[in-house]
Design an enzyme around this catalytic site. Structure first.
Site, short mmCIF file in Angstrom:
data_model
loop_
_atom_site.label_atom_id
_atom_site.label_comp_id
_atom_site.label_asym_id
_atom_site.label_seq_id
_atom_site.Cartn_x
_atom_site.Cartn_y
_atom_site.Cartn_z
N TYR A 51 0.83 -1.21 0.00
CA TYR A 51 0.00 0.00 0.00
C TYR A 51 0.86 1.27 0.00
CZ TYR A 51 -3.63 -3.29 1.69
OH TYR A 51 -4.48 -4.35 1.86
N HIS B 281 0.87 -11.65 1.93
CA HIS B 281 -0.25 -10.96 1.26
C HIS B 281 -0.96 -11.82 0.21
CE1 HIS B 281 -1.51 -6.55 0.38
NE2 HIS B 281 -2.50 -7.34 0.10
#
Ligand SMILES: NC(=O)c1ccc[n+]([C@@H]2O[C@H](COP(=O)([O-])OP(=O)(O)OC[C@H]3O[C@@H](n4cnc5c(N)ncnc54)[C@H](OP(=O)(O)O)[C@@H]3O)[C@@H](O)[C@H]2O)c1
Length: 280
Positions: free
Chosen positions: A49, A107
């Site tokens: 992010y 992730h």
């Protein structure tokens, strides 16, 4: 009082947190500051992010003690493999301005996830991570990983909302004592989410919004949630779901919205794998 859920190693995670996917690096500090003011005590970020620094700054400036905020981050696949994952965990610690992360996840289930997971296990044993887990691991990958590691994943963060309820996948997680954490709890608004008639009708009965009904439904299923909003009033709205209860009938009616399919990605599609592998 924030509800908590106990992980398999005894660590307690707040059941409601604040997610910062698609929050720009410039906006992140302000958003997390607003979220902490609204009462959130768990923040979900990720290396991918590019906003871990903003989270770190907001927490540092908040006046809250480190142990009053539960930090979640994720290792991105370009950092997979043991050595790179190990270095990336230290980098995340540095960006978050802390000497421990409460929960670190892999992730995606691609690339050298076993090497990366070994780095998580080692950092967990060293006290740099209080809990470890995975994200987007569907039953095939989850069962495989859990059977071949020393410290079983304690959390699996997967797309979970009223239109993709993960009923079957959750059974595998329950078997493995792995808690389900929802990403996209508001379906990012897709599929007419915010104007859904059933959710609106149930909401009207309780004096609650569509978002609040859908989030409450997840809470009552035992799902950990991390709704995202850049707007302070929506942050407060999404947190204000502890003062009402959906009836068994309402829970059952919402269960009928399940399509059993992702609104975003099919993790078993080779083109999706290629897309993720190109993502930096
Ligand atoms: N592990 C993964 O692969 C993965 C993937 C996706 C997401 N996540 C995590 O999960 C978190 C949540 O998922 P998400 O951000 O994808 O989607 P989401 O929380 O389902 O939805 C966010 C969207 O809903 C809007 N919104 C939020 N509250 C609202 C309300 N009360 N009324 C009307 N609109 C509202 C937001 O707009 P505004 O911001 O403009 O208010 C934003 O467009 C992420 O932030 C991230 O931390 C993880």
């Amino acid at each position: 009082m924030m509800e908590t859920i106990k992980l398999s190693n005894g660590v307690e995670i707040p059941q409601i947190g604040y997610g910062v996917y698609q929050v720009t690096p410039e906006e992140c500090e302000r958003c997390v500051t607003d979220a902490l003011k609204a009462g959130y005590r768990m923040i979900d970020t990720a290396q991918a992010y590019h906003n871990e620094e903003g989270v770190g700054r907001a927490v540092a400036k908040s006046g809250l003690k480190r142990n009053e905020v539960f930090l979640v981050s994720k290792v991105w696949i370009s950092n997979y493999g043991y050595e790179k994952a190990k270095a990336s965990i230290d980098e995340s610690l540095c960006k978050l301005q802390t000497d421990y992360i409460d929960l670190m996840l892999l992730h995606q289930p691609f690339c050298d996830r076993y090497g990366a997971y070994r780095a998580l296990e080692e950092a967990y044993q060293a006290g740099k991570l209080r809990a470890i887990g995975v994200s987007n691991f569907y039953p095939d990958h989850l069962v495989d990983l859990a059977a071949n590691v020393e410290v079983k994943p304690m959390v699996n963060q997967v797309e979970t909302h009223v239109f993709d309820q993960q009923i079957e996948a959750k059974k595998y997680m329950d078997e493995l004592d792995c808690r389900i954490m929802s990403w996209g709890p508001l379906a990012e608004g897709r599929n007419g989410f915010f104007t859904n008639l059933l959710l609106a009708e149930i909401g009207a009965r309780h004096g609650k919004s569509v978002a609040q009904v859908a989030l409450r439904w997840l809470l009552q299923r035992g799902v950990i949630i991390i709704p995202k909003s850049t707007h302070a009033e929506r942050m407060a709205e999404n947190l204000n779901i502890l003062d009402f209860e959906l009836t068994a009938d309402e829970m059952q009616n919402i269960a009928t919205l399940d399509t059993g399919k992702s609104l975003f990605f099919d993790h078993h599609d080779g083109e999706v794998t290629k897309m993720f592998m190109g993502w930096r």
